[in-house]
Structure formats: structure tokens, C-alpha cells
Motif scaffolding. Sequence first.
Motif, PDB file in Angstrom:
ATOM      1  N   CYS A  64       0.827  -1.211   0.000  1.00  0.00           N
ATOM      2  CA  CYS A  64       0.000   0.000   0.000  1.00  0.00           C
ATOM      3  C   CYS A  64       0.859   1.258   0.000  1.00  0.00           C
ATOM      4  O   CYS A  64       0.433   2.327   0.461  1.00  0.00           O
ATOM      5  N   LEU A  65       2.096   1.120  -0.463  1.00  0.00           N
ATOM      6  CA  LEU A  65       3.000   2.242  -0.723  1.00  0.00           C
ATOM      7  C   LEU A  65       3.419   2.973   0.548  1.00  0.00           C
ATOM      8  O   LEU A  65       3.790   4.152   0.515  1.00  0.00           O
ATOM      9  N   GLY A  66       3.334   2.261   1.685  1.00  0.00           N
ATOM     10  CA  GLY A  66       3.796   2.843   2.930  1.00  0.00           C
ATOM     11  C   GLY A  66       2.925   3.956   3.472  1.00  0.00           C
ATOM     12  O   GLY A  66       3.390   4.760   4.298  1.00  0.00           O
TER      13      GLY A  66
ATOM     14  N   PHE B 279      -2.481   1.019  -4.107  1.00  0.00           N
ATOM     15  CA  PHE B 279      -1.729  -0.175  -3.725  1.00  0.00           C
ATOM     16  C   PHE B 279      -1.224  -0.898  -4.968  1.00  0.00           C
ATOM     17  O   PHE B 279      -1.747  -0.704  -6.080  1.00  0.00           O
ATOM     18  N   ASP B 280      -0.219  -1.720  -4.766  1.00  0.00           N
ATOM     19  CA  ASP B 280       0.330  -2.553  -5.824  1.00  0.00           C
ATOM     20  C   ASP B 280      -0.456  -3.864  -5.829  1.00  0.00           C
ATOM     21  O   ASP B 280      -0.249  -4.725  -4.971  1.00  0.00           O
ATOM     22  N   SER B 281      -1.363  -4.016  -6.752  1.00  0.00           N
ATOM     23  CA  SER B 281      -2.260  -5.172  -6.755  1.00  0.00           C
ATOM     24  C   SER B 281      -1.495  -6.484  -6.924  1.00  0.00           C
ATOM     25  O   SER B 281      -1.895  -7.515  -6.370  1.00  0.00           O
TER      26      SER B 281
ATOM     27  N   GLU C  72     -10.070 -10.105  -8.303  1.00  0.00           N
ATOM     28  CA  GLU C  72      -9.637  -8.718  -8.450  1.00  0.00           C
ATOM     29  C   GLU C  72      -9.852  -7.980  -7.134  1.00  0.00           C
ATOM     30  O   GLU C  72     -10.897  -8.119  -6.494  1.00  0.00           O
ATOM     31  N   ILE C  73      -8.870  -7.195  -6.738  1.00  0.00           N
ATOM     32  CA  ILE C  73      -8.978  -6.468  -5.485  1.00  0.00           C
ATOM     33  C   ILE C  73      -9.880  -5.259  -5.671  1.00  0.00           C
ATOM     34  O   ILE C  73      -9.620  -4.389  -6.502  1.00  0.00           O
ATOM     35  N   ASN C  74     -10.943  -5.214  -4.908  1.00  0.00           N
ATOM     36  CA  ASN C  74     -11.858  -4.087  -4.966  1.00  0.00           C
ATOM     37  C   ASN C  74     -11.357  -2.948  -4.091  1.00  0.00           C
ATOM     38  O   ASN C  74     -11.277  -1.804  -4.529  1.00  0.00           O
ATOM     39  N   MET C  75     -11.006  -3.257  -2.846  1.00  0.00           N
ATOM     40  CA  MET C  75     -10.539  -2.228  -1.928  1.00  0.00           C
ATOM     41  C   MET C  75      -9.857  -2.873  -0.726  1.00  0.00           C
ATOM     42  O   MET C  75     -10.189  -3.992  -0.351  1.00  0.00           O
ATOM     43  N   ILE C  76      -8.912  -2.152  -0.169  1.00  0.00           N
ATOM     44  CA  ILE C  76      -8.276  -2.566   1.078  1.00  0.00           C
ATOM     45  C   ILE C  76      -8.704  -1.583   2.156  1.00  0.00           C
ATOM     46  O   ILE C  76      -8.611  -0.361   1.970  1.00  0.00           O
ATOM     47  N   ILE C  77      -9.178  -2.105   3.275  1.00  0.00           N
ATOM     48  CA  ILE C  77      -9.652  -1.260   4.360  1.00  0.00           C
ATOM     49  C   ILE C  77      -8.707  -1.385   5.554  1.00  0.00           C
ATOM     50  O   ILE C  77      -8.579  -2.464   6.137  1.00  0.00           O
TER      51      ILE C  77
END
Length: 251
Positions: A72-74, A202-204, A218-223
Motif C-alpha cells: 500500500c505504498l507505505g 496499492f500494488d495489486s 480482483e482487489i476491490n478495496m483494502i480497508i
Amino acid sequence: MQQKTSLTMTLQEILEHRRAVRLFDSSKPLDVESVRHCIELATLAPTSSNMQLWECYHITDKNMLHKLATACLGQRSATSAQQMVVFVTRQDRYKDHARKVLEANIDNIRHNSPTERQPHRIKLMQQYYGKLMPFQYSRFIGLWGLVRKALIQCVGLFRPIPRQMSEGDARIVVHKSCALVVQTFMLAMSEVGYDTCPLEGFDSYLVKKALHLPHTGEINMIIACGIRKPEGVQGDRFRLPFDEMYRRIGD
């Protein structure tokens, strides 16, 4: 465990409490079962045709949280998260879900519909979930979508019909349904006094690799989940003027 606030918070208060929190308090852990219950409540969200083409990964392991924070790019909301929930679309499961929803609908009809109407209603369900849903969600490098669009355009010459039938359109429908689940989860978290931040930066590839997701998911969202620090809320909430969005059609 965070004290629940359901007896004191109205829906408006829950909505006002929910913010995209950028920094969580590491000294205040979340109760795993409370978060799990919020995910369970999110299953009550509506999905298109009740197909429920999604799944989620509730992350509590510290090593996995570190991997996801990197993916998630830190972002501070990711690096300070006490837990994470990754929501994933699973359009590839359309056949299995259509079969299960069909079975549930038939059982529902037999228990709740007038006897004389049952055969007709069951037949409609069999056509819808046995034929239409597999037709709508099937994929073949875009070609099935072209076939569907051509067929729909022909039928549309004679009557109103949904026209968003390409493979890309079906993918959008699945992601919209999953987003309803995500929003329900975040509101449920607010209702128990927990905080969240929806992450789309984020890097999927790294996320899918860490969670061993199939290529069809497929990644919809990270919470990111936690309890906010005061500085985790970045100022007053801004929304564009309501009148710029609101359009009333009627007297």
C-alpha cells in the motif's frame, strides 16, 4: 474491546463519525471478533441479482500486515493499521453462486408462495439463474461481450432492455456490488466505535502475491482498521455543495 456505541449513535451520527483515518493509535488494539462481526453484517449489503461475487480477507497477522503496508505504498493509514480487510471480487464463481442462489430461491418459493403460482415462479428462477446469469457473467477474451451486446442491441429495437452487457460492463457491476459491501462494513465499524480508511493506492500484484489470490480474483478495496489518533483525521470534512449534485425531477 472498544465500548459499543449502538445505543447512543443515530445513523446520522454514524455517518458523521466515519472518516478516512490516516493514522491509528497503536496502543489501542481492536477486538478481532468485533471486526469479524462487522464483516458478517456487511454480508447483508445488496448485490446485483444477489450473486454475491465477492470475498474478503481479514488480516490480523503482523507479518502479513507489514507486507500489505508495503504493497500500500507505505501510507500511514496502512503502516499504523491494527488490522486490515481486503475485499476481492470473484466473478469467476458465477456458476456456483447462481446455482446456490437458485436453490435458495426455489426453497423460498416453496415455503412462501401460493401453491398455484409456484411452478411458474420456479420456472422463472430457473431461466434467470440457470441461463441468464451464466450468459451475463461468462468471459472469453471479450468475445462473449460482443455477442451479448449485438444480441441486446437487436432486442432493444423492440423493447426496453439493459444494454450494459459487455465483459467490461459485467466487471463494473461486480465491483459496484462489492463496494456496497465495503461501505456497509465501514459503517458497521463506526457503529462500534472503530475507524477505517479505504485504500485504493496499492500494488495489486504484491497484494495478490501475499494473499495467494487466483488471477481471476480482483482487489476491490483494502480497508485499514484501527482507532484514530486525533491527528489521523485531516481537518474538517469537505463536500461539494449539495445543490451541485442534487437534481429533483417532479413537482
